[in-house]
Design a protein around this motif. Structure first.
Motif, PDB file in Angstrom:
ATOM      1  N   HIS A  87       0.846  -1.210   0.000  1.00 12.50           N
ATOM      2  CA  HIS A  87       0.000   0.000   0.000  1.00 12.50           C
ATOM      3  C   HIS A  87       0.867   1.239   0.000  1.00 12.50           C
ATOM      4  N   SER A  88       0.348   2.319  -0.529  1.00  9.52           N
ATOM      5  CA  SER A  88       1.116   3.562  -0.586  1.00  9.52           C
ATOM      6  C   SER A  88       1.041   4.371   0.701  1.00  9.52           C
ATOM      7  N   PHE A  89      -0.135   4.365   1.352  1.00  7.31           N
ATOM      8  CA  PHE A  89      -0.316   5.319   2.460  1.00  7.31           C
ATOM      9  C   PHE A  89      -0.781   4.679   3.761  1.00  7.31           C
ATOM     10  N   GLY A  90      -0.792   3.388   3.876  1.00 11.78           N
ATOM     11  CA  GLY A  90      -1.438   2.744   5.043  1.00 11.78           C
ATOM     12  C   GLY A  90      -2.634   1.988   4.509  1.00 11.78           C
ATOM     13  N   ARG A  91      -3.068   1.025   5.272  1.00 11.04           N
ATOM     14  CA  ARG A  91      -4.048   0.097   4.709  1.00 11.04           C
ATOM     15  C   ARG A  91      -5.466   0.627   4.723  1.00 11.04           C
ATOM     16  N   GLU A  92      -5.703   1.720   5.438  1.00  8.97           N
ATOM     17  CA  GLU A  92      -7.091   2.167   5.564  1.00  8.97           C
ATOM     18  C   GLU A  92      -7.386   3.475   4.825  1.00  8.97           C
ATOM     19  N   PHE A  93      -6.600   3.797   3.821  1.00 11.10           N
ATOM     20  CA  PHE A  93      -6.886   5.024   3.074  1.00 11.10           C
ATOM     21  C   PHE A  93      -7.795   4.742   1.898  1.00 11.10           C
ATOM     22  N   ARG A  94      -8.887   5.447   1.906  1.00 10.76           N
ATOM     23  CA  ARG A  94      -9.727   5.387   0.726  1.00 10.76           C
ATOM     24  C   ARG A  94      -9.086   6.223  -0.358  1.00 10.76           C
ATOM     25  N   PRO A  95      -9.190   5.889  -1.617  1.00  7.26           N
ATOM     26  CA  PRO A  95      -9.925   4.764  -2.186  1.00  7.26           C
ATOM     27  C   PRO A  95      -9.117   3.469  -2.230  1.00  7.26           C
ATOM     28  N   TRP A  96      -7.792   3.543  -1.831  1.00  4.54           N
ATOM     29  CA  TRP A  96      -6.935   2.367  -2.096  1.00  4.54           C
ATOM     30  C   TRP A  96      -7.338   1.148  -1.288  1.00  4.54           C
ATOM     31  N   ASN A  97      -7.841   1.372  -0.091  1.00  4.33           N
ATOM     32  CA  ASN A  97      -8.266   0.215   0.708  1.00  4.33           C
ATOM     33  C   ASN A  97      -9.374  -0.551  -0.027  1.00  4.33           C
ATOM     34  N   GLU A  98     -10.247   0.213  -0.725  1.00  5.73           N
ATOM     35  CA  GLU A  98     -11.325  -0.458  -1.470  1.00  5.73           C
ATOM     36  C   GLU A  98     -10.761  -1.261  -2.636  1.00  5.73           C
ATOM     37  N   TYR A  99      -9.701  -0.687  -3.279  1.00  5.13           N
ATOM     38  CA  TYR A  99      -9.068  -1.411  -4.392  1.00  5.13           C
ATOM     39  C   TYR A  99      -8.413  -2.680  -3.874  1.00  5.13           C
ATOM     40  N   ALA A 100      -7.693  -2.558  -2.722  1.00  5.86           N
ATOM     41  CA  ALA A 100      -6.999  -3.730  -2.163  1.00  5.86           C
ATOM     42  C   ALA A 100      -8.006  -4.821  -1.830  1.00  5.86           C
ATOM     43  N   ARG A 101      -9.130  -4.412  -1.239  1.00  6.58           N
ATOM     44  CA  ARG A 101     -10.161  -5.381  -0.855  1.00  6.58           C
ATOM     45  C   ARG A 101     -10.702  -6.086  -2.105  1.00  6.58           C
ATOM     46  N   ALA A 102     -10.981  -5.272  -3.144  1.00  5.68           N
ATOM     47  CA  ALA A 102     -11.531  -5.855  -4.373  1.00  5.68           C
ATOM     48  C   ALA A 102     -10.511  -6.789  -5.018  1.00  5.68           C
ATOM     49  N   ILE A 103      -9.218  -6.385  -4.984  1.00  5.90           N
ATOM     50  CA  ILE A 103      -8.181  -7.226  -5.611  1.00  5.90           C
ATOM     51  C   ILE A 103      -8.068  -8.557  -4.868  1.00  5.90           C
ATOM     52  N   ARG A 104      -8.044  -8.504  -3.544  1.00  2.00           N
ATOM     53  CA  ARG A 104      -7.943  -9.746  -2.758  1.00  2.00           C
ATOM     54  C   ARG A 104      -9.131 -10.661  -3.047  1.00  2.00           C
ATOM     55  N   GLY A 105     -10.293 -10.076  -3.092  1.00  2.00           N
ATOM     56  CA  GLY A 105     -11.486 -10.875  -3.368  1.00  2.00           C
ATOM     57  C   GLY A 105     -11.405 -11.544  -4.718  1.00  2.00           C
ATOM     58  N   GLU A 106     -10.956 -10.768  -5.715  1.00  2.00           N
ATOM     59  CA  GLU A 106     -10.869 -11.315  -7.074  1.00  2.00           C
ATOM     60  C   GLU A 106      -9.759 -12.355  -7.186  1.00  2.00           C
ATOM     61  N   LEU A 107      -8.611 -12.118  -6.461  1.00  2.00           N
ATOM     62  CA  LEU A 107      -7.520 -13.104  -6.496  1.00  2.00           C
ATOM     63  C   LEU A 107      -8.046 -14.446  -5.994  1.00  2.00           C
ATOM     64  N   ASP A 108      -8.752 -14.404  -4.889  1.00  2.00           N
ATOM     65  CA  ASP A 108      -9.301 -15.638  -4.325  1.00  2.00           C
ATOM     66  C   ASP A 108     -10.247 -16.308  -5.311  1.00  2.00           C
ATOM     67  N   ARG A 109     -11.027 -15.459  -5.998  1.00  2.00           N
ATOM     68  CA  ARG A 109     -12.032 -16.013  -6.906  1.00  2.00           C
ATOM     69  C   ARG A 109     -11.394 -16.618  -8.164  1.00  2.00           C
ATOM     70  N   GLN A 110     -10.377 -15.894  -8.684  1.00  2.00           N
ATOM     71  CA  GLN A 110      -9.827 -16.305  -9.983  1.00  2.00           C
ATOM     72  C   GLN A 110      -8.680 -17.317  -9.876  1.00  2.00           C
ATOM     73  N   SER A 111      -8.025 -17.409  -8.697  1.00  2.00           N
ATOM     74  CA  SER A 111      -6.794 -18.209  -8.618  1.00  2.00           C
ATOM     75  C   SER A 111      -7.044 -19.711  -8.546  1.00  2.00           C
ATOM     76  N   PRO A 112      -6.352 -20.491  -9.389  1.00  2.00           N
ATOM     77  CA  PRO A 112      -6.431 -21.953  -9.265  1.00  2.00           C
ATOM     78  C   PRO A 112      -5.458 -22.444  -8.183  1.00  2.00           C
ATOM     79  N   TRP A 113      -4.549 -21.521  -7.729  1.00  2.00           N
ATOM     80  CA  TRP A 113      -3.542 -21.924  -6.734  1.00  2.00           C
ATOM     81  C   TRP A 113      -3.954 -21.425  -5.353  1.00  2.00           C
ATOM     82  N   VAL A 114      -3.304 -22.008  -4.358  1.00  2.00           N
ATOM     83  CA  VAL A 114      -3.502 -21.487  -2.999  1.00  2.00           C
ATOM     84  C   VAL A 114      -2.595 -20.269  -2.865  1.00  2.00           C
ATOM     85  N   LEU A 115      -3.172 -19.118  -2.547  1.00  2.00           N
ATOM     86  CA  LEU A 115      -2.361 -17.895  -2.498  1.00  2.00           C
ATOM     87  C   LEU A 115      -2.056 -17.514  -1.060  1.00  2.00           C
ATOM     88  N   ASP A 116      -0.808 -17.110  -0.859  1.00  2.00           N
ATOM     89  CA  ASP A 116      -0.412 -16.591   0.453  1.00  2.00           C
ATOM     90  C   ASP A 116      -0.198 -15.098   0.236  1.00  2.00           C
TER      91      ASP A 116
END
Ligand code: ADP
Length: 612
Positions: free
Chosen positions: A35-64
């Protein structure tokens, strides 16, 4: 090959296939999100949340997935950076991540600066970043970008299209290096609009001072919210607090670049979408983790999404939905009364319908009852008429006597007159007297016939104001011959003045007639001297009363209620209908007919009728 060895071979093949599958499933991939500014800065926190959700959804691998925040980007002081680099170095020394996702420009710049030391060969994906903030020259074969493009001019013009009367736009943006870069960009892009609107900047102020000025913006103002990481006084504003506080004091609609802020404070417009960004970023991440060379993955920057508005804010600022561009989405519409109270309304409607049905039914029922009442009254009238005939039959002897008397007198007078006329000098004055007698007797006879006819007339039940004393008097007149003939003395005591009731004269006459005839019958076995009937009328509160008492033997106590039943009679030729009809008539007059025994012996019938 024997059957047994074939089975063994198949089982071995199956076990091997399962092992391979298991190995693929168990394969772990390490992803680092910076993250650029800390984990709770909008709008980036929303992007991070969406990215994590999509990674889980799209990944065939177990992601750490491990997240870190570059707090240093919040201040111009870059001193903490080396220590942070050391920390990451120690963390990933033996095993660098398989993918680094940088959220926002400072993270990307940081990684580009330190990648040789940290992860020279780790692939990097720069995202949630505006394309202008990427140093494309510094990108390596291992880097790719999923960027967005801010078109401030288009954004502001879109807002002015729905609020064309806007004269002032307050620009809310912080004072960190990153925010100042954007201030320059915005000033440049918005220059052409400055003839139309007064664009005001507050970057040198503390956020507190900024709020004070924004709270008193003139009418026809708007607020553009960009970001507030560090204010002019050097204070960092994490989380949603800055926007929430701005909204609390704002006296004008707020618009912005990113849907991450949309949901209460923002009126809306064309914006970037974290969901869309998350989807695009995760798709590229999958390709890199799958082995594609990052530099080969070219993703064009994405523009604002189709406009989206908050119905509550549109309403608050009087922006008609008809002004919104075609294809706009409107969220947070207030549910209609029907949507909110669907069940209650349905219930009320059901109750109303049931009530209406019930009322219709009752009205219908009432109509039927009225018809039945009219019919029963008609029948009562007919029955009463028949009953009058029966009574008249009983009265025949006395009526005949009553008519015979004047007829006899007329005959005698006529004969006398004939003799007198024969004489040579008839006494004219006597003749005149005789003629007058004849006329009076004739009147008496026709009166009897008239009364009989009126009693026997078949008339419909009709309520008129009648004087009860008058009705009693007439009936007793009518019965005079009978009472005289049956040697009954009638003692009448009528209430002085009149007793006006609403009634049917003939029917009331019939009731009294029935009661008197019954009284005469009840005394038939007694010595003539003891046959007495007392007829009284009284005023009793709101009621008029007629009481008819005789000196007979009364009604046996156990028969008091039975005497009103149809066909109850103790007389040899009785019909047993008289009292039943009499009570029906009185009740049709809203009155009561009561029977009792007098203390001195004899029965007393009382008619109570409401006074008119
Ligand atoms: P009916 O006169 O044809 O018998 P009513 O209905 O007029 O029919 O009377 C019913 C019965 O009530 C009579 O038969 C008699 O037994 C009793 N009753 C009525 N009036 C008197 C009265 N004044 N005294 C005693 N009994 C009476």
């Amino acid at each position: 090959m024997t059957q047994a060895s074939l089975v063994r071979l198949c089982v071995a093949a199956l076990v091997y296939a399962l092992t391979l599958l298991d190995a693929a499933a168990a394969e772990h991939k390490r992803v680092m999100i910076l993250h650029s500014f800390g984990r709770e800065f909008r709008p980036w926190n929303e992007y991070a949340r969406a990215i994590r959700g999509e990674l889980d959804r799209q990944s065939p691998w177990v992601l750490d997935v491990q997240e870190h925040a570059l707090m240093a980007a919040r201040t111009p002081d870059s001193n903490p950076e080396p220590a942070f680099v050391e920390y990451l170095h120690a963390l990933y020394a033996g095993k660098p991540p398989e993918l680094i996702i940088c959220i926002g420009a400072p993270a990307a710049i940081f990684i580009q600066r330190y990648r040789q030391k940290l992860f020279p060969s780790a692939p990097m994906l720069f995202t949630a970043v505006e394309q202008r903030r990427i140093q494309f020259a510094n990108l390596t074969e291992n880097d790719t970008v999923v960027a967005v493009r801010h078109d401030f001019r288009y954004l502001f013009e879109s807002f002015l299209a729905i609020a064309p009367e806007t004269r002032v736009i307050a620009m809310v943006n912080g004072n960190s290096p990153n925010e100042l870069v954007w201030q320059d960009e915005m000033r440049r892009e918005l220059q052409p609009l400055e003839q139309r609107v007064d664009v005001r900047w507050y970057d040198k102020r503390s956020f507190e001072d900024m709020l004070k000025e924004i709270a008193v913006l003139p009418p026809h103002s708007a607020i553009f919210w960009f970001q507030m990481i560090i204010d002019g006084a050097g204070v960092a504003h994490e989380g949603d607090r800055a926007l929430t506080r701005l909204y609390a004091v704002a006296n004008a609609p707020i618009f912005t670049t990113d849907q991450a802020f949309f949901g209460r404070e923002i009126i809306g417009g064309p914006m970037h979408s974290p969901t869309e960004g998350g989807r695009r970023t995760a798709a590229v991440a999958m390709r890199i983790l799958g082995g594609e060379k990052p530099a080969d993955i070219k993703t064009p920057p994405s523009d604002f999404q189709p406009p989206k508005y908050d119905a509550r804010e549109l309403k608050r600022w009087n922006v008609s939905e008809s002004r919104l561009p075609a294809g706009s989405e409107v969220d947070f519409r207030e549910p209609s009364i029907w949507q909110t109270y669907r069940w209650q309304i349905a219930l009320i409607l059901a109750v109303l319908v049931a009530q209406a049905l019930l009322i219709t039914l009752l009205v219908h029922e009432r109509g039927r009852r009225l018809i039945a009442e009219v019919q029963s009254r008609q029948r009562m009238s007919e029955l009463a008429h028949v009953n009058r005939f029966t009574t008249a039959n009983e009265l025949t002897a006395s009526i005949a006597h009553e008519i015979n008397q004047p007829l006899g007198a007329i005959r005698t007078n006529a004969e006398t007159m004939a003799l007198m006329i024969k004489s040579s000098s008839p006494d004219m004055s006597e003749i005149r007297e005789i003629v007058a007698d004849i006329r009076r007797d004739e009147e008496r006879a026709s009166e009897v016939i008239l009364r009989l006819r009126s009693l026997l007339k078949k008339t419909p039940f009709e309520l008129r104001e009648v004087d009860l004393n008058g009705v009693v008097g007439e009936t007793l007149e009518f019965l005079a011959a009978l009472t005289v003939g049956r040697q009954v003395s009638v003692d009448r005591a009528l209430e002085p003045g009149s007793l006006i009731v609403k009634g049917d004269r003939i029917q009331l006459q019939q009731v009294i007639l029935n009661l008197v005839v019954n009284a005469i019958d009840a005394m038939s076995g007694m010595a003539a001297a003891n046959r007495r009937i007392a007829v009284r009328t009284d005023r009793n509160g709101n009621f008029a009363e007629v009481s008819i008492a005789d000196s007979g033997s009364g009604i046996p106590q156990d028969k008091l209620s039975q005497v009103f039943q149809p066909f109850f009679t103790t007389k040899e030729h009785g019909m047993g209908m008289g009292l039943s009809i009499a009570r029906t008539i009185v009740e049709a007059h809203a009155g009561q007919l009561l029977a009792e025994n007098d203390a001195q012996g004899g029965a007393r019938f009382r008619i109570r009728l409401p006074l008119a």
